[in-house]
Design a protein around this motif. Sequence first.
Motif, short mmCIF file in Angstrom:
data_model
loop_
_atom_site.label_atom_id
_atom_site.label_comp_id
_atom_site.label_asym_id
_atom_site.label_seq_id
_atom_site.Cartn_x
_atom_site.Cartn_y
_atom_site.Cartn_z
N LEU A 142 13.71 18.85 40.95
CA LEU A 142 14.90 18.54 40.15
C LEU A 142 15.53 19.81 39.60
O LEU A 142 16.75 19.96 39.58
N SER A 143 14.67 20.75 39.15
CA SER A 143 15.21 21.97 38.56
C SER A 143 15.95 22.82 39.61
O SER A 143 16.84 23.58 39.28
N LYS A 144 15.55 22.66 40.88
CA LYS A 144 16.25 23.39 41.95
C LYS A 144 17.53 22.66 42.36
O LYS A 144 18.56 23.28 42.62
N LYS A 145 17.45 21.33 42.41
CA LYS A 145 18.60 20.53 42.87
C LYS A 145 19.70 20.47 41.82
O LYS A 145 20.88 20.40 42.14
N TYR A 146 19.30 20.44 40.55
CA TYR A 146 20.28 20.34 39.44
C TYR A 146 20.06 21.50 38.46
O TYR A 146 19.68 21.29 37.31
N PRO A 147 20.28 22.75 38.91
CA PRO A 147 19.88 23.90 38.08
C PRO A 147 20.61 23.96 36.73
O PRO A 147 20.06 24.51 35.77
N GLN A 148 21.80 23.40 36.64
CA GLN A 148 22.52 23.44 35.36
C GLN A 148 22.00 22.39 34.39
O GLN A 148 22.09 22.54 33.18
N GLN A 149 21.50 21.28 34.94
CA GLN A 149 21.13 20.14 34.10
C GLN A 149 19.66 20.08 33.74
O GLN A 149 19.29 19.53 32.71
N ARG A 168 13.63 20.47 30.51
CA ARG A 168 14.69 20.33 29.51
C ARG A 168 15.94 19.82 30.22
O ARG A 168 16.43 20.42 31.17
N ILE A 169 16.46 18.69 29.76
CA ILE A 169 17.60 18.05 30.42
C ILE A 169 18.81 18.15 29.50
O ILE A 169 18.75 17.82 28.31
N THR A 170 19.92 18.63 30.06
CA THR A 170 21.09 18.89 29.24
C THR A 170 22.34 18.46 30.00
O THR A 170 22.34 18.37 31.23
N ASP A 171 23.41 18.16 29.28
CA ASP A 171 24.70 17.92 29.92
C ASP A 171 25.44 19.25 29.96
O ASP A 171 26.04 19.67 28.98
N SER A 172 25.37 19.90 31.11
CA SER A 172 25.88 21.28 31.20
C SER A 172 27.40 21.34 31.06
O SER A 172 27.95 22.37 30.71
N GLU A 174 29.19 20.22 28.87
CA GLU A 174 29.57 20.40 27.47
C GLU A 174 29.65 21.88 27.07
O GLU A 174 30.34 22.22 26.12
N GLY A 175 28.89 22.71 27.76
CA GLY A 175 28.89 24.14 27.48
C GLY A 175 28.42 24.51 26.09
O GLY A 175 28.82 25.53 25.54
N ARG A 176 27.57 23.65 25.50
CA ARG A 176 27.06 23.95 24.16
C ARG A 176 25.59 24.33 24.24
O ARG A 176 24.86 23.85 25.09
N SER A 177 25.17 25.18 23.32
CA SER A 177 23.76 25.54 23.33
C SER A 177 23.11 25.20 21.98
O SER A 177 21.99 25.60 21.71
N ASP A 178 23.85 24.45 21.13
CA ASP A 178 23.37 24.18 19.78
C ASP A 178 22.84 22.75 19.63
O ASP A 178 22.72 22.23 18.53
N LYS A 179 22.52 22.13 20.77
CA LYS A 179 22.20 20.71 20.67
C LYS A 179 20.85 20.45 20.03
O LYS A 179 19.93 21.25 20.12
N LYS A 180 20.77 19.26 19.44
CA LYS A 180 19.51 18.80 18.88
C LYS A 180 18.61 18.34 20.04
O LYS A 180 19.08 18.22 21.17
N VAL A 181 17.37 18.09 19.72
CA VAL A 181 16.39 17.81 20.79
C VAL A 181 15.63 16.51 20.52
O VAL A 181 15.22 16.24 19.39
N ILE A 182 15.47 15.74 21.59
CA ILE A 182 14.52 14.63 21.61
C ILE A 182 13.36 15.07 22.50
O ILE A 182 13.60 15.49 23.64
N PHE A 183 12.15 15.04 21.97
CA PHE A 183 10.98 15.50 22.73
C PHE A 183 10.08 14.31 23.07
O PHE A 183 9.71 13.54 22.19
#
Length: 426
Positions: A142-149, A168-172, A174-183
């Motif tokens: 997945l990290s190779k197929k969706y490197p941004q996400q 770590r899964i993110t909506d790329s 959005e271009g934000r790096s300040d998001k909160k985290v669900i672990f």
Amino acid sequence: MYSYFRFLAIFIITFGHGVRTEEDNYSVYEGYKLIEVTPQNTLQSSILGYFQKQQHKIPSVNFLSSTKLPNVPNLLLVPPESEIELQTVLRSSKIPFKIVNNDLVTSIRAERSENSRRRSPTGIDFESYRRFDEISGYLEDLSKKYPQQAKLIPVGKSFEGRQMNALRITDSSEGRSDKKVIFIDAGIHAREWIAPATALFVIHQLVENFDSNRDLLKDYDWVILPVVNPDGYEYSHTKERFWRKTRKPNSFACVGTDANRNFDFHWGETGASNYACAETYRGPKAFSEPETEALKKVLESFEGNCKMYLSLHSYGNYLLYPWGYESTLPPTWQDLDEISMAGANAIKNATGTEYTVGSSTNVLYAAAGASDDYAFGPLKIPVSITMELSGAGSGGFDPPASKIKPFVEEAWIGIKAMAEAVSKKY
Ligand SMILES: [Zn+2]
């Protein structure tokens, strides 16, 4: 001398484990039975507790599910050596019991063959239980197929040297790096195979079904560690299906620590054993296990940002919040209850399955040194929940492979609802 050893080696290969198929590795359970025991009052519960305290004996009666509450069945894994003593005590104390599985090893082998039959070579499809290297491979793919996400986070190495990665899964977009985290983590207890499967399903939904779930990634990144105890997980696949602990040897003959009693918050208090052979052994000291140390470190790296810690276990359909070390409720218990109830209600409405909600100590039993208390206490993550998923199959830890998909889909409904409630509140 050389030929003697060669003869010995051939003998072992021929008559020992070398000739067994994968299913036959479970022969350690030859002659074992599953016995359901239902004490009717506190006296009977304490008589049964005598067998729980014998866990330093090898082999000992293993409580696969236990509760202090009268009239609730306890499921016991009983070695042939202990069966007569157990039945004699139960009969003389008039404690109701029934043998629910007379030939456990045959059931386990049948479940494993069924799993092998359903395996598809094409990868993770929630039709069969997967081994640790396949799970790791899925995260890497997945990290190779969706490197941004989807980004791999190396969190550490297990005692036997297995690389542990979170995703770590993110909506790329959005271009934000300040998001909160669900672990989310799973598989801290080796035998609870439906938990890593559920963690993988959450990953699958957020990455491969992104368009339907992008709202969940609006303000939050999700970080998921699908197998906290890879050595134990592998051991439960190849040798002892009901293995729970880590695999690091102790100073006594017994191997492994209950990783979920190994965290440094009220470590070693109620519900954690100091017998190295016990199923709930707390370890020689807090964070003695590389796996718990790894989980602690990765959680610490999100300190202040992480708003929800969810630990997946099985089984029993519970949503549990702190404290696990004492029965007093934390001041914010109503928030924890509200988030948990959002999950329980969503599942009930969708499938009818009922989850019991409450604090760990009050609903189940005290278990000090667990990861959820550590996340909520020292790490100050405002929502910390342990989810005990559905059980089925021998001993409850073995939902048939055909049940994986319905179980993980059901859990996802609850997890999504809890995440939505967290996003609104925090
Ligand atoms: Zn567990």
